[in-house]
Design a protein around this motif. Sequence first.
Motif, PDB file in Angstrom:
ATOM      1  N   GLY A 109       0.761  -1.170  -0.072  1.00 59.75           N
ATOM      2  CA  GLY A 109       0.132   0.023   0.128  1.00 59.75           C
ATOM      3  C   GLY A 109       0.720   1.186   0.128  1.00 59.75           C
ATOM      4  O   GLY A 109       0.326   2.093  -0.117  1.00 59.75           O
ATOM      5  N   THR A 110       2.160   1.227  -0.108  1.00 60.72           N
ATOM      6  CA  THR A 110       2.876   2.331  -0.134  1.00 60.72           C
ATOM      7  C   THR A 110       2.713   2.960  -1.427  1.00 60.72           C
ATOM      8  O   THR A 110       2.609   2.295  -2.360  1.00 60.72           O
ATOM      9  N   LYS A 111       2.856   4.188  -1.013  1.00 61.65           N
ATOM     10  CA  LYS A 111       2.434   4.990  -2.660  1.00 61.65           C
ATOM     11  C   LYS A 111       3.858   4.989  -3.605  1.00 61.65           C
ATOM     12  O   LYS A 111       4.839   4.870  -2.936  1.00 61.65           O
ATOM     13  N   PHE A 112       3.686   4.577  -4.727  1.00 60.85           N
ATOM     14  CA  PHE A 112       4.753   4.749  -5.615  1.00 60.85           C
ATOM     15  C   PHE A 112       5.462   6.029  -5.937  1.00 60.85           C
ATOM     16  O   PHE A 112       4.639   6.876  -5.751  1.00 60.85           O
ATOM     17  N   LYS A 113       6.514   5.558  -6.307  1.00 59.32           N
ATOM     18  CA  LYS A 113       7.375   7.051  -6.567  1.00 59.32           C
ATOM     19  C   LYS A 113       6.613   8.048  -7.814  1.00 59.32           C
ATOM     20  O   LYS A 113       6.819   9.049  -7.774  1.00 59.32           O
ATOM     21  N   LEU A 114       6.000   7.389  -8.822  1.00 55.92           N
ATOM     22  CA  LEU A 114       5.479   7.856  -9.908  1.00 55.92           C
ATOM     23  C   LEU A 114       3.957   7.647  -9.883  1.00 55.92           C
ATOM     24  O   LEU A 114       3.551   6.695  -9.326  1.00 55.92           O
ATOM     25  N   TYR A 131     -17.349   0.057 -10.118  1.00 53.55           N
ATOM     26  CA  TYR A 131     -16.125   0.988 -10.939  1.00 53.55           C
ATOM     27  C   TYR A 131     -15.538   1.564  -9.550  1.00 53.55           C
ATOM     28  O   TYR A 131     -14.224   1.800  -9.418  1.00 53.55           O
ATOM     29  N   LEU A 132     -16.399   2.133  -8.698  1.00 55.45           N
ATOM     30  CA  LEU A 132     -15.862   3.032  -7.506  1.00 55.45           C
ATOM     31  C   LEU A 132     -14.939   1.883  -6.693  1.00 55.45           C
ATOM     32  O   LEU A 132     -13.961   2.258  -5.921  1.00 55.45           O
ATOM     33  N   ASP A 133     -15.392   0.730  -6.363  1.00 56.04           N
ATOM     34  CA  ASP A 133     -14.685  -0.002  -5.684  1.00 56.04           C
ATOM     35  C   ASP A 133     -13.325  -0.327  -6.179  1.00 56.04           C
ATOM     36  O   ASP A 133     -12.226  -0.592  -5.477  1.00 56.04           O
ATOM     37  N   GLN A 134     -13.135  -0.401  -7.351  1.00 59.19           N
ATOM     38  CA  GLN A 134     -12.011  -0.665  -8.041  1.00 59.19           C
ATOM     39  C   GLN A 134     -11.118   0.610  -8.044  1.00 59.19           C
ATOM     40  O   GLN A 134      -9.852   0.403  -7.824  1.00 59.19           O
ATOM     41  N   LEU A 135     -11.596   1.774  -8.058  1.00 56.49           N
ATOM     42  CA  LEU A 135     -10.768   3.055  -7.865  1.00 56.49           C
ATOM     43  C   LEU A 135     -10.257   2.728  -6.390  1.00 56.49           C
ATOM     44  O   LEU A 135      -8.883   3.134  -6.143  1.00 56.49           O
ATOM     45  N   LYS A 136     -11.033   2.432  -5.349  1.00 51.71           N
ATOM     46  CA  LYS A 136     -10.517   2.512  -4.063  1.00 51.71           C
ATOM     47  C   LYS A 136      -9.639   1.318  -3.732  1.00 51.71           C
ATOM     48  O   LYS A 136      -8.404   1.701  -2.936  1.00 51.71           O
ATOM     49  N   TYR A 137      -9.487   0.216  -4.413  1.00 51.77           N
ATOM     50  CA  TYR A 137      -8.836  -0.965  -4.290  1.00 51.77           C
ATOM     51  C   TYR A 137      -7.502  -0.369  -4.915  1.00 51.77           C
ATOM     52  O   TYR A 137      -6.249  -0.456  -4.201  1.00 51.77           O
ATOM     53  N   ALA A 138      -7.492   0.137  -5.990  1.00 54.40           N
ATOM     54  CA  ALA A 138      -6.066   0.662  -6.819  1.00 54.40           C
ATOM     55  C   ALA A 138      -5.396   1.844  -5.619  1.00 54.40           C
ATOM     56  O   ALA A 138      -4.359   1.501  -5.625  1.00 54.40           O
ATOM     57  N   ALA A 139      -6.272   2.673  -5.111  1.00 52.22           N
ATOM     58  CA  ALA A 139      -5.558   3.340  -4.103  1.00 52.22           C
ATOM     59  C   ALA A 139      -4.959   2.750  -2.771  1.00 52.22           C
ATOM     60  O   ALA A 139      -3.955   2.918  -2.417  1.00 52.22           O
ATOM     61  N   ASP A 140      -5.591   1.621  -2.505  1.00 52.41           N
ATOM     62  CA  ASP A 140      -4.968   0.850  -1.209  1.00 52.41           C
ATOM     63  C   ASP A 140      -3.959   0.226  -1.654  1.00 52.41           C
ATOM     64  O   ASP A 140      -2.836  -0.164  -0.698  1.00 52.41           O
ATOM     65  N   GLN A 141      -3.619  -0.172  -3.145  1.00 51.80           N
ATOM     66  CA  GLN A 141      -2.318  -0.587  -3.393  1.00 51.80           C
ATOM     67  C   GLN A 141      -1.088   0.174  -3.385  1.00 51.80           C
ATOM     68  O   GLN A 141      -0.120  -0.014  -3.808  1.00 51.80           O
ATOM     69  N   GLY A 142      -1.397   1.590  -3.507  1.00 49.98           N
ATOM     70  CA  GLY A 142      -0.606   2.558  -3.453  1.00 49.98           C
ATOM     71  C   GLY A 142      -0.543   3.509  -4.912  1.00 49.98           C
ATOM     72  O   GLY A 142       0.258   4.330  -5.066  1.00 49.98           O
ATOM     73  N   PHE A 143      -1.430   3.064  -5.783  1.00 49.90           N
ATOM     74  CA  PHE A 143      -1.486   3.905  -6.959  1.00 49.90           C
ATOM     75  C   PHE A 143      -2.083   5.318  -6.585  1.00 49.90           C
ATOM     76  O   PHE A 143      -3.159   5.348  -5.895  1.00 49.90           O
ATOM     77  N   THR A 144      -1.688   6.232  -7.218  1.00 52.38           N
ATOM     78  CA  THR A 144      -2.173   7.857  -6.981  1.00 52.38           C
ATOM     79  C   THR A 144      -2.820   8.340  -8.137  1.00 52.38           C
ATOM     80  O   THR A 144      -2.917   9.693  -8.241  1.00 52.38           O
TER      81      THR A 144
END
Length: 311
Positions: free
Chosen positions: A39-44, A61-74
């Motif tokens: 879940g650490t944010k990526f450098k880019l 759709y919104l759950d997918q967005l939240k999951y991506a954020a939980d993985q560290g994607f910004t």
Amino acid sequence: MQRRDFLVQGGAASAAALGAVGAISTAVAADAKTSVAPGTKFKLKYAPHPGMFENHAGKDYLDQLKYAADQGFTAWEDNGMKGQSVEMQEKIGKTLADLGMTMGVFVAHGNFGAKSFVRKDDKEGRAKVVQDVKDSVDVAKRVNAKWMTVVPDGYDNNVEWGYQTAACVDLLRECAAVFEPHDYVMVLEPLNWWTNHAGLFLHKIPQAYEVCRAVNSPACKILFDVYHQQIQEGNLIPNIDLAWDEIGYFQSGDNPGRNEPGTGEINYRNIFKHLHAKGFDGVIGMEHGKSIGGKEGEIALVEAYRAADDF
């Protein structure tokens, strides 16, 4: 327009080929294990797209967005955003804001069967392009997007390239005039001829650079899709440097296969390191498929980006 049907086509690959590539991706995922906490944010700002994590997050759709954020994607991108309802666009925009995520591109215009950009006599087609761009403004406001993809359609065998380029520049200046007051940017995407999109007008980075310089607007920049340009001309980092002043956006995808980093021949760790060192703070759209299906493939995808982001 089904702009990105490669994801469907990719699912039709032979089982043997998928198995071989899947083994590579699994190895990449295993090698990618680092001390970085989940879940650490990526450098880019790597940007997944809808459907990329549906095995973990479900179809919503919104759950997918939240999951991506939980993985560290910004960041996030959705080529088909204009096809969402107004209500859904507003929900997406709010969710992105709540998650602190940056909205990447959606497609403002692309008609691969047309030649409107390169034919000045196609007045109806050229007016439709400008209208497509105008229609994109309200969508961008709802989802807080800055960049929108524009593909300058096909080329014409019966007209000299110089005249086609001039016609393209003229039309892009009209489109830029629509975006400039809003501080929006259309990013022009050169697409490769040899594997995916034979016959499109814009296909090389130097060509896109020339066009953007001629348009001479902050609202007209290059979308540097690393997958396409590896196929079309290679020489990736030198071309990035030479075109740097006119690049507004990047997209990733390994080659061959158009899947996650580490499944092909492109050294994405070096490319991402180079972009980071140059101070790039924009979005890198993950415009590719996954080499492995199911939840395993989604885990391998995240680990592949951890490995490429480990510089």
